[in-house]
Design a protein around this motif. Structure first.
Motif, short mmCIF file in Angstrom:
data_model
loop_
_atom_site.label_atom_id
_atom_site.label_comp_id
_atom_site.label_asym_id
_atom_site.label_seq_id
_atom_site.Cartn_x
_atom_site.Cartn_y
_atom_site.Cartn_z
N ARG A 158 0.82 -1.22 0.00
CA ARG A 158 0.00 0.00 0.00
C ARG A 158 0.85 1.27 0.00
NH1 ARG A 158 -3.19 -0.59 5.51
NH2 ARG A 158 -2.91 -2.78 4.94
N THR A 159 2.10 1.18 0.44
CA THR A 159 2.94 2.37 0.52
C THR A 159 3.78 2.58 -0.75
OG1 THR A 159 4.69 1.13 1.65
CG2 THR A 159 3.09 2.29 3.03
N ALA A 160 3.45 1.88 -1.84
CA ALA A 160 4.24 1.98 -3.07
C ALA A 160 4.30 3.42 -3.60
CB ALA A 160 3.67 1.06 -4.14
N SER A 161 3.17 4.13 -3.56
CA SER A 161 3.17 5.50 -4.06
C SER A 161 3.99 6.41 -3.15
CB SER A 161 1.74 6.03 -4.19
OG SER A 161 1.09 6.01 -2.93
N ARG A 162 3.98 6.12 -1.86
CA ARG A 162 4.79 6.89 -0.90
C ARG A 162 6.28 6.68 -1.18
NH1 ARG A 162 6.00 11.26 1.63
NH2 ARG A 162 6.40 11.12 3.86
N VAL A 163 6.65 5.46 -1.54
CA VAL A 163 8.04 5.17 -1.91
C VAL A 163 8.47 6.06 -3.07
CG1 VAL A 163 9.58 3.43 -2.92
CG2 VAL A 163 8.04 2.79 -1.05
N GLU A 164 7.59 6.20 -4.06
CA GLU A 164 7.91 7.04 -5.22
C GLU A 164 8.11 8.50 -4.80
OE1 GLU A 164 6.27 5.20 -9.30
OE2 GLU A 164 4.73 6.15 -8.06
N GLU A 165 7.27 8.98 -3.90
CA GLU A 165 7.40 10.37 -3.42
C GLU A 165 8.74 10.60 -2.72
OE1 GLU A 165 4.21 11.31 -0.79
OE2 GLU A 165 2.64 10.70 -2.20
N LEU A 166 9.15 9.63 -1.93
CA LEU A 166 10.36 9.77 -1.12
C LEU A 166 11.64 9.48 -1.88
CD1 LEU A 166 8.93 7.96 2.03
CD2 LEU A 166 9.62 10.36 1.98
N GLN A 167 11.49 8.80 -3.01
CA GLN A 167 12.65 8.31 -3.78
C GLN A 167 13.71 9.38 -4.05
OE1 GLN A 167 11.72 4.97 -4.87
NE2 GLN A 167 13.83 4.44 -5.30
N PRO A 168 13.36 10.53 -4.61
CA PRO A 168 14.40 11.49 -5.00
C PRO A 168 15.29 11.93 -3.84
CG PRO A 168 12.29 12.09 -5.98
CD PRO A 168 12.00 11.01 -4.98
N GLU A 169 14.68 12.21 -2.69
CA GLU A 169 15.45 12.74 -1.57
C GLU A 169 16.07 11.66 -0.70
OE1 GLU A 169 14.90 15.62 2.38
OE2 GLU A 169 13.22 15.34 0.98
N TRP A 170 15.37 10.52 -0.55
CA TRP A 170 15.75 9.57 0.48
C TRP A 170 16.28 8.22 0.01
CZ3 TRP A 170 16.51 10.57 5.44
CH2 TRP A 170 15.96 11.74 5.97
N ALA A 171 16.02 7.82 -1.23
CA ALA A 171 16.34 6.44 -1.66
C ALA A 171 17.79 6.07 -1.41
CB ALA A 171 15.99 6.25 -3.12
N GLU A 172 18.71 6.90 -1.89
CA GLU A 172 20.13 6.61 -1.74
C GLU A 172 20.54 6.64 -0.27
OE1 GLU A 172 24.16 5.95 -3.10
OE2 GLU A 172 22.24 5.84 -4.17
N LYS A 173 20.01 7.64 0.45
CA LYS A 173 20.41 7.86 1.84
C LYS A 173 19.98 6.71 2.75
CE LYS A 173 19.80 12.16 3.01
NZ LYS A 173 19.24 13.40 3.61
N VAL A 174 18.70 6.30 2.63
CA VAL A 174 18.24 5.23 3.54
C VAL A 174 18.87 3.89 3.18
CG1 VAL A 174 16.09 6.34 4.22
CG2 VAL A 174 16.11 4.87 2.21
N TYR A 175 19.10 3.65 1.89
CA TYR A 175 19.75 2.41 1.47
C TYR A 175 21.16 2.35 2.08
CZ TYR A 175 20.41 -1.46 -1.93
OH TYR A 175 20.60 -2.69 -2.54
N GLN A 176 21.87 3.45 2.00
CA GLN A 176 23.25 3.51 2.50
C GLN A 176 23.31 3.31 4.01
OE1 GLN A 176 25.96 3.98 0.16
NE2 GLN A 176 26.89 3.03 1.96
N ARG A 177 22.28 3.75 4.71
CA ARG A 177 22.29 3.68 6.17
C ARG A 177 21.62 2.41 6.71
NH1 ARG A 177 23.26 9.14 7.83
NH2 ARG A 177 23.24 8.45 10.01
N THR A 178 20.51 2.00 6.11
CA THR A 178 19.79 0.84 6.63
C THR A 178 20.20 -0.47 5.98
OG1 THR A 178 17.93 0.91 5.05
CG2 THR A 178 17.77 2.31 7.02
N GLY A 179 20.82 -0.38 4.78
CA GLY A 179 21.20 -1.58 4.06
C GLY A 179 20.09 -2.15 3.21
N TRP A 180 18.93 -1.50 3.21
CA TRP A 180 17.77 -1.98 2.46
C TRP A 180 17.33 -0.95 1.43
CZ3 TRP A 180 14.39 -6.37 3.15
CH2 TRP A 180 14.95 -7.34 3.99
N ALA A 181 17.05 -1.41 0.21
CA ALA A 181 16.51 -0.52 -0.81
C ALA A 181 15.15 -0.01 -0.34
CB ALA A 181 16.35 -1.26 -2.14
N LEU A 182 14.88 1.27 -0.60
CA LEU A 182 13.60 1.87 -0.20
C LEU A 182 12.46 1.15 -0.91
CD1 LEU A 182 12.12 4.11 1.33
CD2 LEU A 182 12.50 5.60 -0.63
#
Length: 498
Positions: free
Chosen positions: A107-131
Protein backbone atom coordinates in the motif's frame (compact mmCIF):
# COMPACT_ATOMS: atom_id res chain seq x y z
CA UNK A 1 19.42 -27.13 35.23
CA UNK A 2 17.11 -30.12 35.59
CA UNK A 3 16.35 -30.58 31.90
CA UNK A 4 17.36 -29.41 28.48
CA UNK A 5 14.03 -28.93 26.73
CA UNK A 6 13.76 -25.89 24.47
CA UNK A 7 10.36 -24.57 23.46
CA UNK A 8 10.37 -22.74 20.12
CA UNK A 9 7.68 -20.43 18.76
CA UNK A 10 7.95 -20.24 14.96
CA UNK A 11 5.65 -17.38 13.94
CA UNK A 12 5.40 -17.54 10.15
CA UNK A 13 3.43 -15.49 7.66
CA UNK A 14 0.52 -17.94 7.53
CA UNK A 15 0.65 -19.79 10.83
CA UNK A 16 2.15 -20.56 14.23
CA UNK A 17 4.23 -23.66 14.90
CA UNK A 18 5.38 -24.51 18.42
CA UNK A 19 8.09 -27.15 18.77
CA UNK A 20 9.93 -28.71 21.67
CA UNK A 21 13.58 -29.64 21.04
CA UNK A 22 16.08 -31.49 23.18
CA UNK A 23 19.81 -30.76 23.44
CA UNK A 24 20.53 -33.17 20.56
CA UNK A 25 18.48 -30.97 18.19
CA UNK A 26 15.71 -33.56 18.01
CA UNK A 27 12.06 -32.46 17.80
CA UNK A 28 10.09 -34.12 20.60
CA UNK A 29 6.72 -32.48 19.93
CA UNK A 30 5.17 -29.91 17.65
CA UNK A 31 1.81 -28.27 17.04
CA UNK A 32 0.72 -26.05 14.16
CA UNK A 33 -2.24 -23.89 13.24
CA UNK A 34 -2.87 -21.27 10.59
CA UNK A 35 -4.26 -17.80 11.28
CA UNK A 36 -6.11 -15.54 8.84
CA UNK A 37 -4.47 -13.10 6.44
CA UNK A 38 -6.83 -10.32 5.43
CA UNK A 39 -6.85 -8.64 2.01
CA UNK A 40 -9.16 -5.59 2.20
CA UNK A 41 -7.72 -4.32 -1.11
CA UNK A 42 -5.52 -5.68 -3.89
CA UNK A 43 -2.39 -4.09 -2.45
CA UNK A 44 -3.07 -4.92 1.21
CA UNK A 45 -2.11 -7.85 3.43
CA UNK A 46 -3.10 -7.61 7.09
CA UNK A 47 -3.16 -9.77 10.22
CA UNK A 48 -4.78 -9.51 13.63
CA UNK A 49 -2.03 -9.48 16.27
CA UNK A 50 -4.45 -10.78 18.91
CA UNK A 51 -5.24 -13.78 16.70
CA UNK A 52 -1.50 -14.47 16.39
CA UNK A 53 -1.10 -14.35 20.18
CA UNK A 54 -4.14 -16.58 20.75
CA UNK A 55 -2.81 -19.12 18.23
CA UNK A 56 0.57 -19.04 19.98
CA UNK A 57 -0.97 -19.78 23.38
CA UNK A 58 -3.04 -22.64 21.97
CA UNK A 59 -0.07 -24.26 20.20
CA UNK A 60 2.17 -23.90 23.28
CA UNK A 61 -0.44 -25.75 25.33
CA UNK A 62 -0.86 -28.42 22.65
CA UNK A 63 2.87 -29.12 22.28
CA UNK A 64 3.38 -29.28 26.05
CA UNK A 65 0.33 -31.50 26.54
CA UNK A 66 1.71 -33.97 23.96
CA UNK A 67 4.66 -34.64 26.29
CA UNK A 68 2.63 -34.19 29.49
CA UNK A 69 4.91 -31.32 30.46
CA UNK A 70 4.39 -27.84 31.91
CA UNK A 71 6.07 -24.64 30.77
CA UNK A 72 8.34 -24.71 33.84
CA UNK A 73 9.77 -28.01 32.52
CA UNK A 74 11.38 -26.02 29.69
CA UNK A 75 14.95 -24.74 30.02
CA UNK A 76 14.23 -21.77 27.80
CA UNK A 77 12.15 -20.34 24.97
CA UNK A 78 13.27 -19.37 21.47
CA UNK A 79 11.28 -17.25 19.02
CA UNK A 80 11.65 -16.91 15.27
CA UNK A 81 9.32 -14.83 13.17
CA UNK A 82 8.20 -13.37 9.87
CA UNK A 83 10.06 -10.11 9.42
CA UNK A 84 9.07 -6.46 8.98
CA UNK A 85 5.38 -7.06 9.76
CA UNK A 86 4.27 -3.97 11.70
CA UNK A 87 2.30 -4.09 14.95
CA UNK A 88 1.40 -0.97 16.95
CA UNK A 89 -0.23 -1.31 20.36
CA UNK A 90 -1.20 0.71 23.41
CA UNK A 91 1.55 0.56 26.05
CA UNK A 92 -0.96 0.64 28.92
CA UNK A 93 -3.56 -1.85 27.70
CA UNK A 94 -1.57 -3.97 25.25
CA UNK A 95 -4.38 -3.58 22.71
CA UNK A 96 -3.32 -3.20 19.04
CA UNK A 97 -4.52 0.06 17.46
CA UNK A 98 -5.22 -1.60 14.09
CA UNK A 99 -4.52 -4.77 12.19
CA UNK A 100 -0.84 -5.49 11.60
CA UNK A 101 0.53 -4.57 8.16
CA UNK A 102 2.29 -7.64 6.76
CA UNK A 103 5.68 -7.48 5.01
CA UNK A 104 4.05 -8.48 1.69
CA UNK A 105 1.74 -5.42 1.74
CA UNK A 106 2.39 -2.81 -0.99
CA UNK A 107 0.00 0.00 0.00
CA UNK A 108 2.94 2.37 0.52
CA UNK A 109 4.24 1.98 -3.07
CA UNK A 110 3.17 5.50 -4.06
CA UNK A 111 4.79 6.89 -0.90
CA UNK A 112 8.04 5.17 -1.91
CA UNK A 113 7.91 7.04 -5.22
CA UNK A 114 7.40 10.37 -3.42
CA UNK A 115 10.36 9.77 -1.12
CA UNK A 116 12.65 8.31 -3.78
CA UNK A 117 14.40 11.49 -5.00
CA UNK A 118 15.45 12.74 -1.57
CA UNK A 119 15.75 9.57 0.48
CA UNK A 120 16.34 6.44 -1.66
CA UNK A 121 20.13 6.61 -1.74
CA UNK A 122 20.41 7.86 1.84
CA UNK A 123 18.24 5.23 3.54
CA UNK A 124 19.75 2.41 1.47
CA UNK A 125 23.25 3.51 2.50
CA UNK A 126 22.29 3.68 6.17
CA UNK A 127 19.79 0.84 6.63
CA UNK A 128 21.20 -1.58 4.06
CA UNK A 129 17.77 -1.98 2.46
CA UNK A 130 16.51 -0.52 -0.81
CA UNK A 131 13.60 1.87 -0.20
CA UNK A 132 10.48 -0.26 -0.71
CA UNK A 133 7.00 -0.92 0.75
CA UNK A 134 8.51 -3.66 2.94
CA UNK A 135 9.92 -0.93 5.22
CA UNK A 136 8.20 -1.13 8.62
CA UNK A 137 8.84 2.61 9.00
CA UNK A 138 6.55 3.32 6.04
CA UNK A 139 3.86 1.03 7.46
CA UNK A 140 4.09 2.88 10.78
CA UNK A 141 3.72 6.20 8.98
CA UNK A 142 0.66 4.88 7.11
CA UNK A 143 -1.05 3.73 10.32
CA UNK A 144 -0.30 7.03 12.10
CA UNK A 145 -1.74 9.02 9.22
CA UNK A 146 -4.77 6.87 8.44
CA UNK A 147 -6.10 5.41 11.69
CA UNK A 148 -8.17 8.06 13.56
CA UNK A 149 -6.52 9.47 16.68
CA UNK A 150 -3.48 7.19 16.47
CA UNK A 151 -0.93 9.88 15.61
CA UNK A 152 -1.91 11.98 18.61
CA UNK A 153 -1.60 8.97 20.91
CA UNK A 154 1.83 8.20 19.46
CA UNK A 155 2.97 11.79 20.02
CA UNK A 156 1.86 11.53 23.65
CA UNK A 157 4.14 8.50 24.03
CA UNK A 158 1.25 6.09 24.55
CA UNK A 159 1.98 3.65 21.71
CA UNK A 160 4.56 0.92 21.06
CA UNK A 161 5.80 -0.41 17.73
CA UNK A 162 7.27 -3.83 17.16
CA UNK A 163 7.60 -6.67 14.71
CA UNK A 164 6.04 -10.04 15.56
CA UNK A 165 8.96 -11.02 17.82
CA UNK A 166 8.46 -7.81 19.81
CA UNK A 167 4.74 -8.48 20.08
CA UNK A 168 5.17 -12.07 21.29
CA UNK A 169 7.83 -11.14 23.85
CA UNK A 170 5.56 -8.33 25.11
CA UNK A 171 2.65 -10.76 25.46
CA UNK A 172 4.71 -13.59 27.01
CA UNK A 173 6.24 -11.27 29.62
CA UNK A 174 2.91 -9.69 30.53
CA UNK A 175 3.98 -6.36 29.07
CA UNK A 176 7.28 -6.21 30.99
CA UNK A 177 9.56 -6.21 27.93
CA UNK A 178 9.36 -4.02 24.82
CA UNK A 179 12.31 -5.27 22.76
CA UNK A 180 13.33 -6.31 19.25
CA UNK A 181 16.22 -8.58 18.36
CA UNK A 182 19.12 -7.11 16.37
CA UNK A 183 18.32 -9.29 13.34
CA UNK A 184 14.72 -8.10 13.29
CA UNK A 185 15.67 -4.46 13.90
CA UNK A 186 17.91 -4.50 10.84
CA UNK A 187 15.06 -5.42 8.48
CA UNK A 188 12.60 -2.71 9.55
CA UNK A 189 14.03 0.01 7.31
CA UNK A 190 14.41 2.03 10.52
CA UNK A 191 17.78 0.92 11.90
CA UNK A 192 21.06 2.60 11.02
CA UNK A 193 23.73 -0.06 10.45
CA UNK A 194 26.46 2.57 10.47
CA UNK A 195 25.68 3.78 14.01
CA UNK A 196 23.90 0.81 15.57
CA UNK A 197 20.96 3.04 16.53
CA UNK A 198 17.47 3.79 15.28
CA UNK A 199 17.79 6.10 12.25
CA UNK A 200 16.45 9.28 13.88
CA UNK A 201 16.80 11.60 10.88
CA UNK A 202 14.67 9.29 8.74
CA UNK A 203 12.05 8.69 11.44
CA UNK A 204 11.86 12.41 12.11
CA UNK A 205 11.24 13.07 8.40
CA UNK A 206 8.33 10.62 8.57
CA UNK A 207 7.10 12.28 11.80
CA UNK A 208 7.36 9.02 13.75
CA UNK A 209 8.13 9.47 17.49
CA UNK A 210 11.21 7.58 18.65
CA UNK A 211 9.31 6.74 21.85
CA UNK A 212 7.41 4.08 19.89
CA UNK A 213 10.51 2.03 19.20
CA UNK A 214 11.67 -1.01 21.20
CA UNK A 215 15.05 -1.59 22.81
CA UNK A 216 17.37 -3.57 20.51
CA UNK A 217 18.65 -6.74 22.18
CA UNK A 218 20.99 -9.59 21.23
CA UNK A 219 19.50 -12.48 19.28
CA UNK A 220 20.90 -14.89 21.89
CA UNK A 221 20.98 -14.24 25.62
CA UNK A 222 18.35 -13.87 28.36
CA UNK A 223 15.94 -11.23 27.09
CA UNK A 224 13.15 -11.62 29.63
CA UNK A 225 11.07 -14.19 31.47
CA UNK A 226 7.56 -15.36 30.84
CA UNK A 227 4.93 -14.00 33.22
CA UNK A 228 3.54 -16.88 35.28
CA UNK A 229 0.12 -15.19 35.46
CA UNK A 230 -0.06 -15.20 31.64
CA UNK A 231 1.70 -18.44 30.68
CA UNK A 232 1.54 -20.60 33.79
CA UNK A 233 5.31 -20.63 34.19
CA UNK A 234 8.42 -18.46 34.54
CA UNK A 235 10.96 -19.44 31.88
CA UNK A 236 13.77 -17.41 30.26
CA UNK A 237 13.24 -16.17 26.70
CA UNK A 238 16.83 -16.53 25.51
CA UNK A 239 16.73 -16.65 21.71
CA UNK A 240 14.86 -14.25 19.43
CA UNK A 241 15.89 -14.20 15.77
CA UNK A 242 14.25 -13.34 12.44
CA UNK A 243 13.27 -16.35 10.35
CA UNK A 244 15.83 -16.13 7.52
CA UNK A 245 18.64 -15.40 9.94
CA UNK A 246 17.59 -18.38 12.06
CA UNK A 247 17.74 -20.63 9.01
CA UNK A 248 21.19 -19.30 8.09
CA UNK A 249 22.46 -20.21 11.55
CA UNK A 250 20.72 -23.60 11.62
CA UNK A 251 22.37 -24.57 8.34
CA UNK A 252 25.74 -24.13 10.02
CA UNK A 253 26.61 -21.02 8.02
CA UNK A 254 28.82 -19.54 10.73
CA UNK A 255 31.88 -18.73 8.58
CA UNK A 256 31.93 -15.82 6.07
CA UNK A 257 31.24 -17.01 2.52
CA UNK A 258 28.70 -19.67 3.55
CA UNK A 259 25.18 -19.40 2.06
CA UNK A 260 21.71 -20.85 2.42
CA UNK A 261 18.46 -20.55 0.46
CA UNK A 262 15.07 -20.82 2.15
CA UNK A 263 12.04 -21.70 0.04
CA UNK A 264 9.00 -20.60 2.02
CA UNK A 265 6.23 -18.10 1.28
CA UNK A 266 9.03 -16.21 -0.44
CA UNK A 267 12.51 -17.38 -1.39
CA UNK A 268 15.50 -15.93 0.46
CA UNK A 269 19.19 -16.34 -0.33
CA UNK A 270 21.50 -15.31 2.52
CA UNK A 271 25.29 -15.08 2.49
CA UNK A 272 27.27 -14.54 5.70
CA UNK A 273 29.91 -11.85 5.14
CA UNK A 274 31.56 -11.20 8.54
CA UNK A 275 31.76 -8.40 11.11
CA UNK A 276 31.48 -5.43 8.72
CA UNK A 277 28.41 -4.43 6.68
CA UNK A 278 28.84 -4.19 2.90
CA UNK A 279 26.24 -1.99 1.22
CA UNK A 280 26.00 -1.50 -2.56
CA UNK A 281 23.15 0.86 -3.39
CA UNK A 282 23.27 0.01 -7.10
CA UNK A 283 22.74 -3.70 -6.63
CA UNK A 284 19.25 -4.06 -5.15
CA UNK A 285 20.79 -6.49 -2.64
CA UNK A 286 20.09 -6.04 1.08
CA UNK A 287 22.69 -5.93 3.84
CA UNK A 288 21.49 -6.87 7.30
CA UNK A 289 22.51 -8.07 10.72
CA UNK A 290 22.69 -11.86 10.61
CA UNK A 291 22.68 -12.08 14.41
CA UNK A 292 24.18 -10.50 17.50
CA UNK A 293 25.51 -12.63 20.36
CA UNK A 294 27.36 -11.33 23.43
CA UNK A 295 27.52 -7.95 21.73
CA UNK A 296 29.33 -9.34 18.63
CA UNK A 297 27.49 -8.56 15.39
CA UNK A 298 27.75 -10.61 12.20
CA UNK A 299 26.33 -9.34 8.89
CA UNK A 300 24.84 -11.03 5.85
CA UNK A 301 23.79 -10.12 2.33
CA UNK A 302 20.33 -11.11 1.19
CA UNK A 303 18.43 -11.30 -2.03
CA UNK A 304 14.79 -12.26 -1.84
CA UNK A 305 11.78 -12.89 -4.01
CA UNK A 306 8.62 -12.10 -2.09
CA UNK A 307 6.18 -14.46 -3.81
CA UNK A 308 7.44 -17.96 -4.64
CA UNK A 309 5.94 -20.60 -2.35
CA UNK A 310 2.80 -18.47 -2.31
CA UNK A 311 2.73 -18.78 -6.13
CA UNK A 312 2.45 -22.56 -5.69
CA UNK A 313 -0.38 -21.94 -3.23
CA UNK A 314 -2.02 -19.78 -5.93
CA UNK A 315 -1.86 -22.73 -8.34
CA UNK A 316 -3.80 -24.67 -5.69
CA UNK A 317 -6.25 -22.07 -4.38
CA UNK A 318 -6.51 -19.51 -7.19
CA UNK A 319 -5.99 -21.32 -10.48
CA UNK A 320 -7.02 -24.64 -8.87
CA UNK A 321 -4.89 -26.83 -11.15
CA UNK A 322 -3.28 -28.82 -8.31
CA UNK A 323 -4.89 -30.22 -5.16
CA UNK A 324 -1.92 -29.64 -2.85
CA UNK A 325 1.44 -27.90 -2.89
CA UNK A 326 3.14 -31.30 -2.62
CA UNK A 327 1.43 -32.37 -5.87
CA UNK A 328 3.40 -29.74 -7.83
CA UNK A 329 6.36 -32.12 -8.22
CA UNK A 330 4.40 -35.04 -9.67
CA UNK A 331 2.41 -32.78 -12.03
CA UNK A 332 5.50 -30.89 -13.24
CA UNK A 333 7.37 -34.17 -13.77
CA UNK A 334 4.81 -35.33 -16.33
CA UNK A 335 6.50 -33.13 -18.96
CA UNK A 336 10.22 -33.13 -19.85
CA UNK A 337 10.53 -29.33 -19.85
CA UNK A 338 8.48 -26.14 -19.58
CA UNK A 339 7.29 -26.31 -23.20
CA UNK A 340 8.48 -22.73 -23.72
CA UNK A 341 6.32 -21.40 -20.85
CA UNK A 342 7.82 -18.92 -18.35
CA UNK A 343 6.03 -17.77 -15.21
CA UNK A 344 7.27 -14.66 -13.40
CA UNK A 345 5.69 -15.07 -9.92
CA UNK A 346 5.39 -11.34 -9.21
CA UNK A 347 1.92 -11.66 -7.66
CA UNK A 348 2.77 -8.93 -5.14
CA UNK A 349 5.46 -7.18 -7.19
CA UNK A 350 9.15 -7.90 -7.71
CA UNK A 351 11.67 -7.80 -4.85
CA UNK A 352 15.47 -7.97 -5.24
CA UNK A 353 17.12 -6.83 -7.39
CA UNK A 354 14.29 -4.97 -9.19
CA UNK A 355 12.22 -3.55 -6.30
CA UNK A 356 9.19 -2.99 -8.52
CA UNK A 357 5.95 -3.07 -6.48
CA UNK A 358 3.94 -2.48 -9.67
CA UNK A 359 5.11 -5.67 -11.42
CA UNK A 360 2.52 -8.45 -11.60
CA UNK A 361 2.53 -12.19 -12.14
CA UNK A 362 3.06 -12.98 -15.81
CA UNK A 363 2.78 -16.25 -17.76
CA UNK A 364 4.35 -16.14 -21.23
CA UNK A 365 4.87 -18.65 -24.03
CA UNK A 366 1.43 -20.27 -23.93
CA UNK A 367 0.65 -22.28 -27.09
CA UNK A 368 -2.08 -24.76 -28.12
CA UNK A 369 0.09 -27.53 -26.68
CA UNK A 370 0.42 -25.94 -23.22
CA UNK A 371 -1.00 -28.04 -20.39
CA UNK A 372 -1.36 -27.53 -16.65
CA UNK A 373 1.84 -29.56 -16.28
CA UNK A 374 3.79 -26.89 -18.19
CA UNK A 375 2.27 -24.13 -16.05
CA UNK A 376 3.18 -25.95 -12.82
CA UNK A 377 6.71 -26.67 -14.05
CA UNK A 378 7.16 -23.04 -15.12
CA UNK A 379 6.11 -21.96 -11.61
CA UNK A 380 8.77 -24.13 -9.97
CA UNK A 381 11.37 -22.92 -12.45
CA UNK A 382 10.33 -19.30 -11.85
CA UNK A 383 11.23 -19.73 -8.17
CA UNK A 384 14.76 -20.76 -9.16
CA UNK A 385 15.20 -18.02 -11.75
CA UNK A 386 14.21 -15.51 -9.07
CA UNK A 387 17.20 -16.68 -7.02
CA UNK A 388 19.60 -16.44 -9.95
CA UNK A 389 18.52 -12.83 -10.46
CA UNK A 390 20.52 -11.79 -7.41
CA UNK A 391 23.22 -14.41 -6.77
CA UNK A 392 25.73 -12.77 -9.15
CA UNK A 393 25.37 -9.39 -7.44
CA UNK A 394 25.84 -10.96 -4.01
CA UNK A 395 29.09 -12.58 -5.10
CA UNK A 396 30.33 -9.30 -6.56
CA UNK A 397 29.60 -7.28 -3.40
CA UNK A 398 30.99 -9.83 -0.97
CA UNK A 399 34.01 -11.02 -2.92
CA UNK A 400 33.03 -14.61 -2.13
CA UNK A 401 32.56 -17.20 -4.88
CA UNK A 402 29.50 -19.26 -3.94
CA UNK A 403 30.18 -22.94 -4.73
CA UNK A 404 27.57 -24.56 -2.52
CA UNK A 405 24.19 -23.51 -1.11
CA UNK A 406 22.26 -25.19 1.70
CA UNK A 407 18.47 -25.26 1.15
CA UNK A 408 15.55 -25.48 3.54
CA UNK A 409 11.86 -24.56 3.78
CA UNK A 410 8.78 -26.44 2.66
CA UNK A 411 9.33 -26.22 -1.12
CA UNK A 412 12.89 -27.55 -0.77
CA UNK A 413 11.37 -31.03 -0.30
CA UNK A 414 10.60 -30.89 -4.04
CA UNK A 415 13.43 -32.76 -5.82
CA UNK A 416 12.57 -31.28 -9.20
CA UNK A 417 12.86 -27.72 -7.87
CA UNK A 418 16.12 -28.42 -6.02
CA UNK A 419 17.74 -30.16 -9.00
CA UNK A 420 16.73 -27.27 -11.27
CA UNK A 421 18.28 -24.90 -8.74
CA UNK A 422 21.58 -26.79 -8.95
CA UNK A 423 21.35 -26.77 -12.76
CA UNK A 424 20.45 -23.12 -13.18
CA UNK A 425 22.82 -21.70 -10.54
CA UNK A 426 25.66 -24.03 -11.47
CA UNK A 427 26.44 -24.83 -7.81
CA UNK A 428 26.06 -27.80 -5.48
CA UNK A 429 22.83 -27.76 -3.49
CA UNK A 430 22.85 -29.41 -0.07
CA UNK A 431 19.56 -30.37 1.60
CA UNK A 432 19.30 -31.59 5.22
CA UNK A 433 16.86 -34.35 6.09
CA UNK A 434 14.98 -31.91 8.35
CA UNK A 435 14.18 -28.82 6.26
CA UNK A 436 12.53 -26.95 9.17
CA UNK A 437 15.63 -24.82 9.67
CA UNK A 438 13.99 -21.67 11.06
CA UNK A 439 12.76 -23.34 14.24
CA UNK A 440 16.07 -25.16 14.72
CA UNK A 441 17.93 -21.86 14.44
CA UNK A 442 15.76 -20.36 17.18
CA UNK A 443 16.32 -23.44 19.36
CA UNK A 444 20.10 -23.17 18.93
CA UNK A 445 20.06 -19.44 19.70
CA UNK A 446 17.95 -20.01 22.81
CA UNK A 447 20.17 -22.86 24.00
CA UNK A 448 23.27 -20.72 23.49
CA UNK A 449 21.59 -17.98 25.49
CA UNK A 450 21.29 -20.12 28.63
CA UNK A 451 24.49 -22.15 28.22
CA UNK A 452 23.15 -25.46 26.90
CA UNK A 453 25.91 -25.02 24.30
CA UNK A 454 29.06 -23.08 25.19
CA UNK A 455 29.69 -21.66 21.71
CA UNK A 456 28.39 -21.61 18.15
CA UNK A 457 30.49 -24.56 16.97
CA UNK A 458 29.26 -26.76 19.81
CA UNK A 459 25.70 -26.30 18.49
CA UNK A 460 26.61 -28.34 15.43
CA UNK A 461 28.34 -31.23 17.20
CA UNK A 462 25.29 -33.35 16.34
CA UNK A 463 25.58 -34.07 12.61
CA UNK A 464 22.61 -33.75 10.27
CA UNK A 465 21.94 -36.11 7.39
CA UNK A 466 22.27 -34.27 4.08
CA UNK A 467 21.51 -34.93 0.42
CA UNK A 468 23.63 -33.46 -2.40
CA UNK A 469 22.31 -32.21 -5.76
CA UNK A 470 24.95 -31.43 -8.43
CA UNK A 471 24.47 -29.45 -11.69
CA UNK A 472 23.56 -31.67 -14.65
CA UNK A 473 23.27 -29.22 -17.57
CA UNK A 474 25.88 -27.35 -19.60
CA UNK A 475 26.64 -23.64 -19.43
CA UNK A 476 25.16 -22.84 -22.89
CA UNK A 477 21.77 -24.37 -22.00
CA UNK A 478 21.78 -22.64 -18.62
CA UNK A 479 22.46 -19.25 -20.18
CA UNK A 480 19.85 -19.60 -22.95
CA UNK A 481 17.17 -20.46 -20.40
CA UNK A 482 18.12 -17.55 -18.17
CA UNK A 483 18.15 -14.96 -20.96
CA UNK A 484 14.58 -15.99 -21.88
CA UNK A 485 13.59 -15.56 -18.24
CA UNK A 486 15.00 -12.03 -18.20
CA UNK A 487 12.83 -11.14 -21.20
CA UNK A 488 9.79 -12.45 -19.31
CA UNK A 489 10.69 -10.32 -16.27
CA UNK A 490 10.80 -7.19 -18.44
CA UNK A 491 7.26 -7.92 -19.69
CA UNK A 492 5.98 -8.12 -16.09
CA UNK A 493 7.45 -4.84 -14.88
CA UNK A 494 5.26 -1.80 -14.07
CA UNK A 495 2.23 -3.78 -15.25
CA UNK A 496 -0.25 -2.45 -12.69
CA UNK A 497 0.65 1.12 -13.67
CA UNK A 498 -0.18 0.70 -17.36
Amino acid sequence: MNNKHILVIDAGTTGIRVLIYNERNHILAQAYTEFPNYHPAEDRVEQDANEIWAATQQMMDKALDFLSLRLNDMSCIGITNQRATTVIWDKATGEPVSRAIVWQDTRTASRVEELQPEWAEKVYQRTGWALAPVYSSLSIEWILNNEPGVKERAQRGELAFGTIDSWLVYCLTGGANHVISASNASVTGSYDLTTGQWYEEWLSALDIPLSMFPEVCDDSGEIGRTDERVTGGSVPISGVIADQHAALFAQGCIEPGMAKCTHGTGTFLDLLIGEEPKIDTNSGICCQIAWRHKGKTLYALQGYAGCTGSAIQWLRDGLQIIDSSAESKSVASQVPDNGGVYFVPALTGLSAPYWDPYARGTILGISPGTTRCHIVRATLEGIVYSVRDFITEMQKISGFDIKSIAVDGGASKNNLLVQFQADQLGVDIVRPRNVEATSLGAALMAGLGVGIWKNEKECFAVSRNRQLFKPLIDEATRETQYQTWKLAVERSRKWSKL
